[in-house]
Motif scaffolding. Structure first.
Motif, PDB file in Angstrom:
ATOM      1  N   VAL A 149     -48.330  35.725 -64.500  1.00 19.58           N
ATOM      2  CA  VAL A 149     -49.453  35.094 -63.796  1.00 19.58           C
ATOM      3  C   VAL A 149     -50.143  36.098 -62.876  1.00 19.58           C
ATOM      4  O   VAL A 149     -51.380  36.153 -62.795  1.00 19.58           O
ATOM      5  CB  VAL A 149     -48.974  33.869 -62.987  1.00 19.58           C
ATOM      6  N   ARG A 150     -49.364  36.912 -62.198  1.00 16.41           N
ATOM      7  CA  ARG A 150     -49.956  37.910 -61.298  1.00 16.41           C
ATOM      8  C   ARG A 150     -50.748  38.958 -62.083  1.00 16.41           C
ATOM      9  O   ARG A 150     -51.781  39.446 -61.605  1.00 16.41           O
ATOM     10  CB  ARG A 150     -48.859  38.568 -60.463  1.00 16.41           C
ATOM     11  N   LYS A 151     -50.279  39.271 -63.288  1.00 17.63           N
ATOM     12  CA  LYS A 151     -51.024  40.199 -64.141  1.00 17.63           C
ATOM     13  C   LYS A 151     -52.352  39.576 -64.563  1.00 17.63           C
ATOM     14  O   LYS A 151     -53.387  40.259 -64.613  1.00 17.63           O
ATOM     15  CB  LYS A 151     -50.207  40.572 -65.377  1.00 17.63           C
ATOM     16  N   MET A 152     -52.323  38.271 -64.862  1.00 16.69           N
ATOM     17  CA  MET A 152     -53.560  37.565 -65.191  1.00 16.69           C
ATOM     18  C   MET A 152     -54.557  37.666 -64.045  1.00 16.69           C
ATOM     19  O   MET A 152     -55.755  37.856 -64.254  1.00 16.69           O
ATOM     20  CB  MET A 152     -53.262  36.091 -65.497  1.00 16.69           C
ATOM     21  N   MET A 153     -54.058  37.545 -62.825  1.00 13.69           N
ATOM     22  CA  MET A 153     -54.928  37.645 -61.657  1.00 13.69           C
ATOM     23  C   MET A 153     -55.512  39.044 -61.531  1.00 13.69           C
ATOM     24  O   MET A 153     -56.707  39.205 -61.269  1.00 13.69           O
ATOM     25  CB  MET A 153     -54.155  37.268 -60.386  1.00 13.69           C
ATOM     26  N   ARG A 154     -54.669  40.057 -61.731  1.00 14.49           N
ATOM     27  CA  ARG A 154     -55.168  41.443 -61.647  1.00 14.49           C
ATOM     28  C   ARG A 154     -56.189  41.722 -62.738  1.00 14.49           C
ATOM     29  O   ARG A 154     -57.244  42.328 -62.485  1.00 14.49           O
ATOM     30  CB  ARG A 154     -54.001  42.420 -61.752  1.00 14.49           C
ATOM     31  N   ASP A 155     -55.895  41.281 -63.960  1.00 14.08           N
ATOM     32  CA  ASP A 155     -56.809  41.513 -65.077  1.00 14.08           C
ATOM     33  C   ASP A 155     -58.154  40.815 -64.861  1.00 14.08           C
ATOM     34  O   ASP A 155     -59.191  41.291 -65.317  1.00 14.08           O
ATOM     35  CB  ASP A 155     -56.179  41.034 -66.394  1.00 14.08           C
ATOM     36  N   GLY A 156     -58.098  39.676 -64.176  1.00 11.79           N
ATOM     37  CA  GLY A 156     -59.338  38.935 -63.911  1.00 11.79           C
ATOM     38  C   GLY A 156     -59.959  39.283 -62.576  1.00 11.79           C
ATOM     39  O   GLY A 156     -60.924  38.642 -62.154  1.00 11.79           O
ATOM     40  N   SER A 157     -59.422  40.301 -61.911  1.00  9.93           N
ATOM     41  CA  SER A 157     -59.915  40.744 -60.592  1.00  9.93           C
ATOM     42  C   SER A 157     -59.926  39.600 -59.581  1.00  9.93           C
ATOM     43  O   SER A 157     -60.841  39.455 -58.767  1.00  9.93           O
ATOM     44  CB  SER A 157     -61.332  41.336 -60.729  1.00  9.93           C
ATOM     45  N   LEU A 158     -58.880  38.758 -59.646  1.00  7.74           N
ATOM     46  CA  LEU A 158     -58.756  37.639 -58.721  1.00  7.74           C
ATOM     47  C   LEU A 158     -57.819  38.014 -57.588  1.00  7.74           C
ATOM     48  O   LEU A 158     -56.755  38.578 -57.808  1.00  7.74           O
ATOM     49  CB  LEU A 158     -58.211  36.400 -59.443  1.00  7.74           C
ATOM     50  N   LYS A 159     -58.216  37.709 -56.373  1.00  8.03           N
ATOM     51  CA  LYS A 159     -57.389  38.005 -55.208  1.00  8.03           C
ATOM     52  C   LYS A 159     -57.168  36.719 -54.417  1.00  8.03           C
ATOM     53  O   LYS A 159     -58.078  35.918 -54.233  1.00  8.03           O
ATOM     54  CB  LYS A 159     -58.065  39.056 -54.314  1.00  8.03           C
ATOM     55  N   LYS A 160     -55.942  36.566 -53.959  1.00  9.96           N
ATOM     56  CA  LYS A 160     -55.621  35.410 -53.128  1.00  9.96           C
ATOM     57  C   LYS A 160     -56.270  35.556 -51.758  1.00  9.96           C
ATOM     58  O   LYS A 160     -56.143  36.588 -51.105  1.00  9.96           O
ATOM     59  CB  LYS A 160     -54.104  35.285 -52.971  1.00  9.96           C
ATOM     60  N   LEU A 161     -56.994  34.517 -51.343  1.00 11.94           N
ATOM     61  CA  LEU A 161     -57.644  34.553 -50.037  1.00 11.94           C
ATOM     62  C   LEU A 161     -56.589  34.469 -48.936  1.00 11.94           C
ATOM     63  O   LEU A 161     -55.659  33.659 -49.019  1.00 11.94           O
ATOM     64  CB  LEU A 161     -58.611  33.376 -49.888  1.00 11.94           C
ATOM     65  N   PRO A 162     -56.699  35.296 -47.908  1.00  9.69           N
ATOM     66  CA  PRO A 162     -55.756  35.185 -46.789  1.00  9.69           C
ATOM     67  C   PRO A 162     -56.001  33.879 -46.037  1.00  9.69           C
ATOM     68  O   PRO A 162     -57.144  33.457 -45.838  1.00  9.69           O
ATOM     69  CB  PRO A 162     -56.097  36.404 -45.924  1.00  9.69           C
ATOM     70  N   GLY A 163     -54.919  33.222 -45.632  1.00  2.78           N
ATOM     71  CA  GLY A 163     -55.049  31.965 -44.909  1.00  2.78           C
ATOM     72  C   GLY A 163     -55.183  32.187 -43.408  1.00  2.78           C
ATOM     73  O   GLY A 163     -54.465  33.003 -42.824  1.00  2.78           O
ATOM     74  N   TYR A 164     -56.114  31.484 -42.793  1.00  8.03           N
ATOM     75  CA  TYR A 164     -56.302  31.543 -41.348  1.00  8.03           C
ATOM     76  C   TYR A 164     -56.308  30.129 -40.783  1.00  8.03           C
ATOM     77  O   TYR A 164     -56.745  29.184 -41.434  1.00  8.03           O
ATOM     78  CB  TYR A 164     -57.620  32.240 -40.983  1.00  8.03           C
ATOM     79  N   SER A 165     -55.803  30.015 -39.560  1.00  2.69           N
ATOM     80  CA  SER A 165     -55.830  28.739 -38.844  1.00  2.69           C
ATOM     81  C   SER A 165     -56.414  28.989 -37.462  1.00  2.69           C
ATOM     82  O   SER A 165     -56.186  30.042 -36.876  1.00  2.69           O
ATOM     83  CB  SER A 165     -54.415  28.161 -38.708  1.00  2.69           C
ATOM     84  N   TRP A 166     -57.174  28.028 -36.980  1.00  3.41           N
ATOM     85  CA  TRP A 166     -57.721  28.200 -35.636  1.00  3.41           C
ATOM     86  C   TRP A 166     -57.658  26.894 -34.863  1.00  3.41           C
ATOM     87  O   TRP A 166     -57.680  25.796 -35.418  1.00  3.41           O
ATOM     88  CB  TRP A 166     -59.142  28.758 -35.669  1.00  3.41           C
TER      89      TRP A 166
END
Length: 292
Positions: A149-166
């Motif tokens: 799955v992580r390879k699929m993300m790399r191949d598709g140039s997908l990056k997990k958005l960092p989570g922020y809370s405020w």
């Protein structure tokens, strides 16, 4: 509705009807979301089934997705699956995402794989489906599938958005990220968090280390869970806000299972101590901010 005030939403709806105000599709969408956020399963289902017969409002895509979310939040995955099969059209991304998240939470790999594939087709640029599917595989310790799955993300140039809370404290907005050491009160926050973790472990909190999608030792997994941005925001609010004032934490991503687990246990701690301590997390609302 976003604050989990489902019963209040129902009261407002009933007052509208009594005053002769006819509810429309938007009214029902908000009402069903309110039921979902407040875990009012039967009420939500009843309102959905009454839409057309009682109010002559035809359910649309968003209403069907609300019911998927409602059933998914309740862990009724079999019923959600049957509901999806009986729909007059395919669920939208919100529906599949709710279903997929519930599959992750309840460890249902087979249904999760189906939901992930559907969501990937609808939103190929969204990494959320890949992340949730990766979490499902990690929970099963299927590290080969996690890497795929992580390879699929790399191949598709997908990056997990960092989570922020405020959280707003003292007329100022304070933003936190995971393992964030940038806040000027960082040491006080982390000392308070460690104390809170120790207290809630004594009343049943067990860190869900199987949610960490990495093949690392359990100690490292627990450390990653310990410093979620939501936890840091809540702890800072407990330190800086007056006793009894509601805590509202906002996020750029949907609230995950880990903060829900820890908040639920903190509420248990408050009850066992007769409400004398400062565990006002019971009044926490988590608002997921839409993308631009």
């Amino acid at each position: 509705m976003w604050h989990g005030l489902g019963k209040e939403a129902i009261k407002v709806f009933d007052k509208m009807v009594l005053k002769g105000v006819k509810p429309n599709a938007i009214t029902f969408a908000n009402l069903l979301k309110g039921c979902g956020h407040a875990a009012l399963l039967e009420e939500g289902l009843n309102y959905f089934h009454a839409m057309e017969s009682g109010y002559r409002v035809a359910p649309k895509e968003e209403h069907y997705s609300c019911i998927i979310d409602l059933l998914s939040r309740a862990g009724r995955l079999t019923e959600a699956e049957e509901f999806i099969k009986g729909m007059p059209f395919e669920p939208n991304a919100f529906g599949w995402c709710s279903y997929l998240a519930a599959c992750r939470n309840h460890g249902d790999k087979e249904r999760g794989e189906v939901a992930a594939q559907k969501l990937m087709r609808l939103e190929p640029e969204n990494c959320g489906a890949h992340v949730l599917l990766s979490n499902i595989y990690a929970k099963e310790r299927q590290w080969g599938d996690v890497r795929t799955v992580r390879k699929m993300m790399r191949d598709g140039s997908l990056k997990k958005l960092p989570g922020y809370s405020w959280v707003d404290v003292g007329n100022k907005t304070h933003v936190f990220g995971a393992e964030d050491w940038s806040h000027p009160q960082q040491m006080e926050i982390y000392v308070k968090l460690e104390s809170l973790i120790d207290q809630i472990k004594k009343v049943g909190y067990i860190p869900q280390i199987d949610l960490i999608p990495y093949d690392i030792d359990d100690g490292m997994k627990e450390k990653q869970l310990r410093y979620h941005s939501e936890k840091l925001a809540v702890v800072f609010a407990l330190i800086g806000m007056p006793l009894g004032k509601p805590i509202i934490v906002k996020k750029n991503l949907r609230m995950g299972l880990v903060p829900v687990e820890i908040i639920g246990t903190a509420m248990k701690l408050q009850k066992e101590k007769g409400g004398r301590n400062r565990m006002y997390v019971a009044k926490l609302s988590c608002i997921s901010q839409p993308k631009d």
